[in-house]
Structure formats: C-alpha cells, structure tokens
Write a protein that holds these residues in place. Sequence first.
Motif, PDB file in Angstrom:
ATOM      1  N   ALA A   1       0.825  -1.209   0.000  1.00  0.00           N
ATOM      2  CA  ALA A   1       0.000   0.000   0.000  1.00  0.00           C
ATOM      3  C   ALA A   1       0.859   1.258   0.000  1.00  0.00           C
ATOM      4  N   LYS A   2       1.906   1.250   0.813  1.00  0.00           N
ATOM      5  CA  LYS A   2       2.803   2.414   0.860  1.00  0.00           C
ATOM      6  C   LYS A   2       3.528   2.585  -0.470  1.00  0.00           C
ATOM      7  N   ALA A   3       3.974   1.483  -1.054  1.00  0.00           N
ATOM      8  CA  ALA A   3       4.677   1.543  -2.337  1.00  0.00           C
ATOM      9  C   ALA A   3       3.772   2.057  -3.443  1.00  0.00           C
ATOM     10  N   ALA A   4       2.449   1.775  -3.313  1.00  0.00           N
ATOM     11  CA  ALA A   4       1.483   2.223  -4.317  1.00  0.00           C
ATOM     12  C   ALA A   4       1.044   3.668  -4.092  1.00  0.00           C
TER      13      ALA A   4
ATOM     14  N   PRO B   1      -2.154   8.271   3.602  1.00  0.00           N
ATOM     15  CA  PRO B   1      -1.825   7.828   4.962  1.00  0.00           C
ATOM     16  C   PRO B   1      -3.014   7.354   5.777  1.00  0.00           C
ATOM     17  N   HIS B   2      -4.167   8.033   5.664  1.00  0.00           N
ATOM     18  CA  HIS B   2      -5.306   7.607   6.473  1.00  0.00           C
ATOM     19  C   HIS B   2      -5.850   6.259   6.018  1.00  0.00           C
ATOM     20  N   LEU B   3      -5.654   5.923   4.751  1.00  0.00           N
ATOM     21  CA  LEU B   3      -6.070   4.612   4.257  1.00  0.00           C
ATOM     22  C   LEU B   3      -5.074   3.533   4.658  1.00  0.00           C
TER      23      LEU B   3
ATOM     24  N   PRO C   1      -8.901  10.039  12.963  1.00  0.00           N
ATOM     25  CA  PRO C   1      -9.639  10.830  11.967  1.00  0.00           C
ATOM     26  C   PRO C   1     -10.102  10.057  10.746  1.00  0.00           C
ATOM     27  N   SER C   2      -9.592   8.848  10.534  1.00  0.00           N
ATOM     28  CA  SER C   2      -9.904   8.114   9.307  1.00  0.00           C
ATOM     29  C   SER C   2     -11.175   7.286   9.395  1.00  0.00           C
TER      30      SER C   2
ATOM     31  N   LEU D   1      -7.179  14.983   8.933  1.00  0.00           N
ATOM     32  CA  LEU D   1      -7.104  16.105   9.866  1.00  0.00           C
ATOM     33  C   LEU D   1      -7.543  17.403   9.185  1.00  0.00           C
ATOM     34  N   GLU D   2      -8.795  17.432   8.789  1.00  0.00           N
ATOM     35  CA  GLU D   2      -9.433  18.612   8.223  1.00  0.00           C
ATOM     36  C   GLU D   2     -10.813  18.744   8.845  1.00  0.00           C
ATOM     37  N   LEU D   3     -11.302  19.997   8.955  1.00  0.00           N
ATOM     38  CA  LEU D   3     -12.556  20.227   9.658  1.00  0.00           C
ATOM     39  C   LEU D   3     -13.260  21.462   9.108  1.00  0.00           C
ATOM     40  N   ASN D   4     -14.527  21.303   8.728  1.00  0.00           N
ATOM     41  CA  ASN D   4     -15.349  22.459   8.400  1.00  0.00           C
ATOM     42  C   ASN D   4     -15.766  23.170   9.673  1.00  0.00           C
TER      43      ASN D   4
END
Length: 404
Positions: free
Chosen positions: A58-61, A65-67, A255-256, A303-306
């Motif tokens: 997954a990292k190589a692809a 990060p949250h996934l 957060p994910s 890590l985002e928020l409305n």
Amino acid sequence: MDISTMIHEMALRARAASSSVAALSTEKKDKALLSIADRLEKDADLIREANKRDVASAKAAGLQPHLVDRLILSEDRFVSMVAGVRFVASLPDPVGETIWTRERPSQISIKKKRVPFGVIAVVFESRPNVFVDTASLCLKTGNAIILRGGKEAIESNKALAASVRAALDQVGVALDAVQLVESLDHAAVTELVRSVGLIDVAIPRGGERLIKAMCEAALIPVLKHYKGVCHIYVDDKADMAMALSILDNAKTQRPSVCNAAECLLVQKDLAPMFLPMVRAWAADKGVKLHEESQNWEAEFLDLELNVGVVNGVDEAISHINLYGSHHSDCIITNDDERASKFLRDVDSAAVYHNVSTRFTDGAEFGMGAEIGISTDKLHARGPMGLEELTTYKYTITGDGVIRG
C-alpha cells in the motif's frame, strides 16, 4: 472459471451451509467462536506477516496515509479483534428469541420470533479486522457469509480466512459458512449483489463510491451508510474546556473513521471567545480548518474540519439535517432544554449530548463487534450487532382452528 460462475457456486455452497448453521445450538456456535479466537492467536505471526506485506504494498502504491492506517493490524488492534470474538461468544444468542406473543380471540396463538437471514454478503475495504468481526457476528446469528475485501488487504484477508476456516473445521462446523472471495475483479461485487434467491442481504463497508456502485447494481437488499459527516455543535451555554476536549477526541483520536467529527458549528455569541481556542488547538494538532466552507457535505477522513457559525440550536439542527449524513451528531451545552431539543430533532442514527461522536461503535454500545453502522431507517439503524443480523417470522398454533 469465469467470475459469474465462481460467485454462483460460492453462493450455492453458502446457501447449503446456511441450513446447518441456522440449526446450530448456542453452545455449538460459542464453541466455534472460541475456537476461532484460539486459532487466531496461534496463527498470529503468520497473520502479522501477511499484514506487513499488505502495508508495504500500500505504501509503495502511494496509498493515502489515512487509508494505510485503516489497513494496519497493529498489536493493539489484533488483541482487540480477538477479544471481540470472545465477547461475541459471551453475548446472549438472539436466534429463537420470542419478541412477542399474542393470544387472539380466534383461539390462535401467535409468536414473533428472531431467525437468521440465511446468507449475507459483506464487501469491505482496507480494514482486515472487519473479516473477523463480521464472521463472528454472522456465525453467532446462524448466518452463512461471503466476504470480499479490498485489494489493499488481500494477503491479510487470506491469512485470516485460513485461520477462521481451520477453526470451524476443528469443531465440525460447515466450512462454507465463511467464504472469502479472493478475486479482485470488481465484477465479483456485481455478481454478489445480483445473486437473487441465494444471498439474502448485502452489506457494504467502505467509501461512498463502493456503496453507490453496490446499490446501483443490486437486485437484493443492501444495508448501508454512504458516509459519516458528523457534527459537533457548541452552544453558548457550553463549558468551553469540555467542548475543546470533546472536539479534540472526535476529530483527532482516529480521523480516518466514519464516526470522527467533520464539521464544527459554534453559536455566534460564543464564537469570538471559542474560535480563537479552536484555531490554537488546530495549529497544535495539525488540523486544517475550513472556516468558509463551500462543501458542507465533505467527509475528510483526515485532519481537516469544516467550521461554521450559527445563531443557535434551531439553526444548528437545520444545518445538520440538511448537510449531515444522519450518522452521529453532538451538542455541547449545559442547558438541558436545548439538549433535549437537539436529541429529539436531529435526524441521525446516534445523537449525543456532551459526548464524543467516537462512541458510535458496536463495542462501545455493548454489542461486541459490529458489522457496520447503518444510516438507513428500515430494519437497522446505527451500529449493527447481533439483533440487526436477524429477521423474524411468525409461528401460529391452534387446535383445529379455521377462519370464519
């Protein structure tokens, strides 16, 4: 073998197995679950190695990060997963429970009783623990299950499937009660949700794209939630320290996941005092704030928020019902009347007062593992545990009664 034939044959085997699984005693089902927990511990090293291969791929692809985080079967998550199996074994068996009994003037006796669905298909992404959680709940409720995971976790899922099936074999439970679709072809998902007469219900656990694709292709019922756009509303009667603590937990603990907060609403009179505290917290925790959002329906899973300012509880309720996903929403206030109004009028599966939205979870609700969190309103809503994996039937008895 082509995909259509493969899925059809798996569904036929699952249907055949479902009859024997439905007839298992509670004692036998619990024995199978405890065998699964023991086998997972025995095979822990093999499972972790498989998971490491998935994470590396997954990292190589370049997976976000949250996934990648969702994919990792850490020591704590592994221990929690196994403990969840044992907890499900300890729970009361809903199958056969009499929901109600009625004696009618016609001299018939009616009982409404819980029964298994039969065969359940679950399509999930990333999180390998979903395989074990789901298999455990389905076995406890006497259902056969076909699981299809995402390509990111294929090695982990194969290892988990091998352990679960070995455990079933050891206690004499039909192996085809738990099956893994190893094909990564998306056509397999389409075939699953079109298996009319063989699969009774499908449950997606993944992103909005997967869920919509399954619903559009489905010819069988689908239990689902599209996304988790969860809100925290901070009222002007709130304790600001409490509000910041709950916001921090709801947004940054993990957060994910779908029960993480995605939108903060602040009452306008409190905003001049509270928003500077929020900005300082966000800077410290690395949270990106969108204070002039053009997309209130966003599910960031990061890590985002409305952030929005509203006139009061009525406007907060209207905003949440318009833009939210009917998942989990919270009011922070010391005003019981406003809290009661919020709890009554917000149209979501889980509504909170002074509690983090992160508690929308089968384990936290005392259900053991969960098979998903439904934002539908038919049959199941919120965390889906054992009861939500059953349907019901009516048994009617009498002594030669005929209808006049």
